[in-house]
Design an enzyme around this catalytic site. Structure first.
Site, PDB file in Angstrom:
ATOM      1  N   LYS A 106       9.199   4.746   7.171  1.00 54.35           N
ATOM      2  CA  LYS A 106       9.138   6.213   7.036  1.00 54.35           C
ATOM      3  C   LYS A 106       8.654   6.850   8.333  1.00 54.35           C
ATOM      4  O   LYS A 106       8.555   8.061   8.464  1.00 54.35           O
ATOM      5  CB  LYS A 106       8.197   6.591   5.891  1.00 54.35           C
ATOM      6  N   HIS A 142       1.992   8.478  -5.985  1.00 51.75           N
ATOM      7  CA  HIS A 142       3.188   7.621  -6.069  1.00 51.75           C
ATOM      8  C   HIS A 142       2.808   6.390  -6.895  1.00 51.75           C
ATOM      9  O   HIS A 142       1.645   5.982  -6.895  1.00 51.75           O
ATOM     10  CB  HIS A 142       3.561   7.219  -4.637  1.00 51.75           C
ATOM     11  N   GLN A 157       3.367   9.212   3.529  1.00 49.33           N
ATOM     12  CA  GLN A 157       4.114  10.438   3.820  1.00 49.33           C
ATOM     13  C   GLN A 157       3.399  11.322   4.843  1.00 49.33           C
ATOM     14  O   GLN A 157       3.773  12.478   5.027  1.00 49.33           O
ATOM     15  CB  GLN A 157       4.322  11.250   2.530  1.00 49.33           C
ATOM     16  N   CYS A 212       9.495   7.998  -7.842  1.00 49.87           N
ATOM     17  CA  CYS A 212       8.390   7.043  -8.107  1.00 49.87           C
ATOM     18  C   CYS A 212       7.089   7.787  -8.352  1.00 49.87           C
ATOM     19  O   CYS A 212       6.007   7.352  -7.918  1.00 49.87           O
ATOM     20  CB  CYS A 212       8.223   6.040  -6.976  1.00 49.87           C
ATOM     21  N   ASP A 241      -3.439   6.792   0.940  1.00 47.71           N
ATOM     22  CA  ASP A 241      -2.038   6.403   1.045  1.00 47.71           C
ATOM     23  C   ASP A 241      -1.400   7.363   2.052  1.00 47.71           C
ATOM     24  O   ASP A 241      -1.160   8.532   1.747  1.00 47.71           O
ATOM     25  CB  ASP A 241      -1.407   6.535  -0.349  1.00 47.71           C
TER      26      ASP A 241
END
Ligand code: PMP
Length: 403
Positions: free
Chosen positions: A223, A120, A200, A361, A197
């Site tokens: 999220k 991302h 997600q 993104c 990261d």
């Protein structure tokens, strides 16, 4: 796991859109919030509203207890210690914090930062900025057409020049789940720290940062069924202790004179100014809610749903799936021959089906597949099989209208 019962916990899911029941399949962008989160926010502002860490009065003590209590809940959720949990605005800010406070001071001309082809923008641009400022080089580990990292090639890019490996746990554009523990072992064998990261991942997998063995892990509350404007950077104590502050201000100091400031220990050292108190408390309520359902049950439910949805969508003529890795979570990304993703999104909306269309993104991922954009349906714990039907029906209608 009883999805019908769980759906009742989410007020926003009870509405109709264009006269049809909302089918919310944009969970990778943000998730809806259960009542326990809304109630926690409401209670804070109605009853406990006060600043933290400063007041001796009752409300301030209650606010501090709830804020620090949320830190403890999130630490438990991630298998971490509370003093390793830094509250930030979201994954983006967590990554920028590491880029500025951890990496920049030790990055020099000729050094390298390694990322991957499926990141991302939030896990590209902060490293690019650090490299531009120091003369270091950004390297990119490649992936296959299925959207899986090429681990042998990644390994050859881990060299004595590499100062950090930053990669996503789950790709927001493809759904690929990366083998983080294995990759971290490869990096650590060469003394290279790893930032993950997790924006997600934490809502779709059971994540234990210690078991993963990584150095930093960033996530976004919104999220994870929590509020917007709050997120977490988890960092190993040894790293956080050694890092100078990124932002200065109140709450991050031990003592200040005009000549010299002594900084507070982590995590407060990295939380300058009044934090998002309500957001942190709301996120604490969210992770407690998820732990109550059980991540294993959520993982099993979402896996079944993703498989069924993938089979149904792939059976529609003209559909090309983007991202077909063996290990995937939540995300079904695709293009339809002859129809622009935005047109598909508009038709789907008329059916009450919310999906994301665009580059997500992740423009380098789009460039890799030679598409300007994809349609992305992403599933959360409250989605269920019956929602695949309107998705496919609307897709067929979009094809008839535009193809
Ligand atoms: N990384 C990934 C993989 C994401 O999907 C996102 C959000 N789309 C981010 C980072 C950034 O998250 P936020 O905007 O909440 O900081």
């Amino acid at each position: 796991m009883n999805v019908a019962e769980l759906r009742a916990d989410f007020p926003a899911l009870q509405q109709k859109v264009h006269g049809r029941p909302l089918v919310y399949l944009d969970n990778a962008a943000t998730t809806h919030k259960p009542k326990v989160v809304l109630d926690a926010l409401d209670k804070f502002y109605r009853e406990d509203n006060s600043n933290v860490h400063r007041g001796v009065h009752t409300l301030s003590q209650r606010a501090t207890e709830s804020y620090e209590g949320a830190r403890a809940k999130i630490a438990q959720f991630l298998g971490a210690e509370a003093n390793e949990i830094v509250f930030v605005r979201g994954a983006t800010e967590g990554i920028n914090l590491v880029a500025n406070a951890f990496l920049r001071p030790q990055l020099h001309k000729g050094d390298e930062v390694l990322i991957t082809a499926m990141e991302h923008h939030a896990n590209i641009v902060p490293w690019q900025l650090a490299c531009e400022a120091t003369g270091a080089k950004l390297r990119v580990a490649p992936m296959s057409q299925t959207g899986e990292l090429l681990l042998d090639e990644l390994e050859t890019l881990l060299t004595p020049r590499t100062k950090l490996l930053a990669l996503t746990h789950v790709s927001n554009a493809l759904g690929t789940v990366n083998p983080i523990a294995q990759i971290t072992e490869m990096a650590h064998a060469r003394g290279i720290p790893v930032l993950v990261d997790g924006a997600q991942a934490v809502q779709h997998l059971s994540v234990n940062v210690c078991e993963l063995g990584v150095d930093f892990y960033a996530l976004s509350g919104h999220k994870l069924y929590g509020p917007t404007g709050i997120g977490v950077l988890w960092g190993r104590s040894a790293h956080l202790e050694g890092m100078a502050p990124w932002q200065g201000g109140g709450d991050m100091i031990r003592s200040v004179t005009f000549e010299k400031t002594e900084f507070a220990p982590p995590p407060l050292r990295f939380e300058a100014g009044t934090p998002n108190i309500a957001g942190a408390i709301g996120l604490g309520a969210a992770v407690e809610y998820l732990a109550g359902i059980g991540l294993d049950a959520i993982v099993a439910h979402e896996r079944e749903l993703l498989t069924a949805a993938t089979d149904a969508v792939a059976a529609i003529e003209g559909v090309r799936l983007i991202g077909t890795a063996d290990a995937k979570a939540s995300v079904l990304s695709f293009v339809v021959e002859g129809v622009h993703p935005h047109d598909i999104g508009t038709v789907l909306d008329r059916y009450g089906v919310a999906v994301r269309t665009g580059h997500h993104c992740a423009q380098p991922v789009m460039a890799f597949y030679g598409v300007p954009a994809t349609v992305r349906a992403s599933f959360g714990l409250y989605n269920y099989h019956a929602e695949i039907v309107p998705l496919c029906k609307a897709l067929r209608e979009a094809q008839e209208l535009f193809a």
